[in-house]
Design a protein around this motif. Structure first.
Motif, PDB file in Angstrom:
ATOM      1  N   LEU A 185      34.027  13.827  36.238  1.00  0.00           N
ATOM      2  CA  LEU A 185      34.089  15.197  35.727  1.00  0.00           C
ATOM      3  C   LEU A 185      35.167  15.991  36.455  1.00  0.00           C
ATOM      4  N   ALA A 186      35.320  15.728  37.754  1.00  0.00           N
ATOM      5  CA  ALA A 186      36.381  16.401  38.518  1.00  0.00           C
ATOM      6  C   ALA A 186      37.746  16.016  37.949  1.00  0.00           C
ATOM      7  N   ALA A 187      37.897  14.711  37.649  1.00  0.00           N
ATOM      8  CA  ALA A 187      39.154  14.234  37.053  1.00  0.00           C
ATOM      9  C   ALA A 187      39.388  14.899  35.701  1.00  0.00           C
TER      10      ALA A 187
ATOM     11  N   LEU B 274      42.526  17.204  34.572  1.00  0.00           N
ATOM     12  CA  LEU B 274      43.317  16.949  33.360  1.00  0.00           C
ATOM     13  C   LEU B 274      43.348  18.178  32.461  1.00  0.00           C
ATOM     14  N   LEU B 275      42.215  18.880  32.431  1.00  0.00           N
ATOM     15  CA  LEU B 275      42.124  20.066  31.581  1.00  0.00           C
ATOM     16  C   LEU B 275      43.047  21.170  32.083  1.00  0.00           C
ATOM     17  N   VAL B 276      42.975  21.466  33.372  1.00  0.00           N
ATOM     18  CA  VAL B 276      43.744  22.609  33.889  1.00  0.00           C
ATOM     19  C   VAL B 276      45.241  22.309  33.953  1.00  0.00           C
ATOM     20  N   THR B 277      45.607  21.041  34.125  1.00  0.00           N
ATOM     21  CA  THR B 277      47.035  20.723  34.109  1.00  0.00           C
ATOM     22  C   THR B 277      47.598  20.760  32.699  1.00  0.00           C
TER      23      THR B 277
ATOM     24  N   PRO C  70      44.372  18.899  26.938  1.00  0.00           N
ATOM     25  CA  PRO C  70      44.548  19.564  25.642  1.00  0.00           C
ATOM     26  C   PRO C  70      45.648  18.910  24.797  1.00  0.00           C
ATOM     27  N   GLU C  71      46.691  18.439  25.464  1.00  0.00           N
ATOM     28  CA  GLU C  71      47.789  17.810  24.732  1.00  0.00           C
ATOM     29  C   GLU C  71      47.316  16.514  24.064  1.00  0.00           C
ATOM     30  N   HIS C  72      46.603  15.692  24.859  1.00  0.00           N
ATOM     31  CA  HIS C  72      46.066  14.445  24.309  1.00  0.00           C
ATOM     32  C   HIS C  72      45.078  14.732  23.184  1.00  0.00           C
TER      33      HIS C  72
END
Ligand code: ADP
Ligand code: MG
Lengths: 268, 295
Positions: free
Chosen positions: B86-88, B92-95, B99-101
């Motif tokens: 979940l941390a990962a 991924l979300l904040v970077t 969302p792009e994927h």
């Protein structure tokens, strides 16, 4: 009011894997008077439903003629309304929308459609049930909706194929009474198929008795009571008609059973 | 990779699960309407208990996912504890890469799914309604429905290249089957007595189709659409196997091969939640259009 003429009508079906066509009706002659209530009885499998399909125009006769007011029937039409044993309501439509179905087919304007549907649901005692779907109604109510649907587009002829057979005795009797009332009120010509002799005598002005397959008309019995007031079924004349038709049917039913057994044996 | 490929057909059944439950509770709801209010009150705790049981199963899985790697029962290198995944996922979300994927995948899924709806429903109606068309196409349909869409993936790549058209076409192809087959059977299994009844009221072929065949087939069509929705997510992984630079399927495959295991699980979690949400949405739509269907 419309009279129906059935002239020397024969109907055969092609059956898969059979060399000879299957004869369901052979030389049926019957005249139904304008505004008459005619009950049609006969052993099971003798071709009653087939005959009704022919009058409805759903299938053409193999030979012979079906006439309404002297004109040959060329196909189905809104001058004739059919009520089936299994109700045949559209399950995705409410009672109201089911009754409107025939009116849509007749291109009645929307507003008039709604009014006429409500009126006919009320006629069969279903006010307050307009928005129910068929699966939310009892068997008797569904058949009332089906009758209302056929009455709403105002056909001259009502063709009913064992419409009350699947109902319990009380519901059946109350629907029979209502049907007589509606018929007297509207003056439609009715052909009513039944396998109940009591029902035939109670409803029919005449009762046509068919032979076992291939079906023909064996006899047409004129049913007349001095008065329809009170309990018709307790009238001595009722018992006499009943017995007469029972006697006519007995031999045909026996013959039909022998036929069925033969078919069963020949099919292994 | 070979493992995930083998697991795909089995996963299909998993997607059917929420629907079975949904049908069940819909039935209960219908019965409930007929019951007196007192019975209705008793029904609610049963419903709650059911929801409780369902939640417990999920919570147990999540707890096991957290505890087993931490206690060393499962190798934390291959199955990192849930909190790490979940941390990962959060990273991924904040970077902005998740969302792009997600956007890339959703675009492919929805385009393929939407096109399948637009093309397969009319085609299915046509095949179901016109006997000659049905007779002509049935052998072909039988052949293709029994061929896994995934087996044909290389063909798509060969013919359409490795760009977007190949990916969207592949999703479209995979989504078309459930819609097509359900639509055909929906049209073919319309109660003959209803057709007879409508014909007795003088309806010609066109009006018969419009007023009887089509409405009668709607629930079956919707079942096909819902299954297609699930398929559109399920096949993403394969659609994005070759030549993709973004997408959840690409994310999962790429992170696996570069051994970014928590990121891989973040992708898996996203894709399964996405599938679940889409399915819930379509189940709701299906129920909305099939209120009259009681069986
Ligand atoms: N479409 C059809 N094809 C072949 N046989 C049929 C068809 N319709 C009816 N039959 C046969 O014709 C006979 C008469 O059927 P039906 O009119 O339904 O009898 P009833 O209504 O008097 O019980 C039956 O033996 C039935 O099997
Ligand atoms: Mg019959």
């Amino acid at each position: 009011m419309t009279e129906i003429g059935i002239r020397n009508v024969t109907k055969t079906f092609h059956v898969r894997d059979a060399a000879e066509p299957f004869t369901a009706l052979s030389g049926v002659d019957l005249d139904v008077r304008a505004g008459e209530f005619l009950a049609l009885v006969g052993p099971s499998g003798c071709g009653k439903s087939t005959l009704l399909d022919l009058v409805a125009g759903l299938t053409p006769p193999t030979s012979g003629q079906i006439l309404t007011d002297g004109d040959p029937v060329t196909g189905p039409g809104l001058d004739r309304g059919v009520v089936f044993q299994q109700y045949a309501l559209f399950p995705w439509r409410t009672a109201q929308a089911n009754v409107e179905f025939g009116l849509e087919a007749k291109a009645v304007p929307r507003r008039e459609r709604a009014a006429r549907a409500r009126e006919h649901l009320a006629l069969v005692g279903l006010n307050g049930f307009e928005d129910r779907y068929p699966h939310e109604l009892s068997g008797g109510m569904r058949q009332r909706v089906a009758i209302a649907r056929s009455l709403a587009f105002d056909p001259d002829v009502l063709l009913m194929d064992e419409p009350f057979a699947a109902l319990d005795a009380q519901t059946r009797e109350s629907l029979q009474e209502e049907l007589v009332r509606v018929w007297q009120h509207t003056g439609k010509t009715v052909i009513f198929i039944t396998h109940g002799i009591d029902e035939a005598v109670y409803l029919g002005q005449r009762v046509a008795v068919m032979t076992s397959r291939p079906g023909r008309i064996k006899e047409v019995v004129e049913v007349a009571f001095d008065s329809r007031e009170g309990d018709l079924r307790a009238d001595p004349a009722f018992g006499e008609y009943r017995h007469h038709i029972w006697t006519l049917l007995r031999d045909e039913v026996a013959a039909a059973q022998v036929q069925e057994r033969e078919v069963a044996i020949s099919h292994g | 990779m070979a493992d995930t490929r083998a697991a795909l057909p089995g996963d299909l059944h998993w997607y059917d699960l929420p629907d079975d439950e949904a049908d069940d509770s819909a039935d209960e709801g219908a019965q409930d309407d007929a019951r007196p209010p007192a019975a209705r009150r008793r029904w609610l705790p049963a419903w709650l208990r059911r929801a409780g049981v369902n939640t417990v199963a999920v919570l147990l899985l999540l707890a096991a996912w957290e505890i087993l790697p931490r206690t060393g029962v499962v190798d934390p290198v291959f199955v990192p504890p849930l909190s790490d995944d979940l941390a990962a996922w959060w990273d991924l979300l904040v970077t902005g890469s998740l969302p792009e994927h997600l956007g890339a995948s959703l675009g492919r899924s929805l385009a393929g799914f939407g096109l399948a709806v637009v093309l397969a429903i009319p085609l299915g109606l046509l095949i179901g309604w016109y006997r000659p068309v049905a007779d002509l196409l049935t052998p072909l349909l039988e052949l293709f429905r029994n061929t896994s869409a995934v087996a044909l993936l290389p063909v798509f790549t060969l013919i359409l290249g490795i760009g977007e058209p190949a990916k969207v076409s592949f999703v479209l192809y995979a989504c078309s089957w459930p819609i097509l087959l359900n639509t055909i059977s929906g049209v073919k299994t319309v109660e003959p007595l209803l057709v007879k009844s409508a014909r007795s009221m003088g309806l010609g072929p066109f009006r018969l189709f419009q007023k009887v065949i089509l409405p009668a087939a709607v629930p079956a069509i919707f079942t096909g659409v819902r299954l297609a929705g699930a398929t559109s997510i399920l096949v993403l992984l394969f659609a994005e196997m070759v030549g993709a630079k973004a997408g959840l399927g690409y994310l999962i495959l790429d992170t696996q091969s570069s051994f970014r295991i928590p990121d891989m699980y973040a992708g898996i979690i996203t894709i399964s939640v996405l599938g679940l949400l889409l399915n819930l949405l379509l189940v709701a739509a299906e129920r909305r259009f099939s209120t009259w269907r009681t069986t």
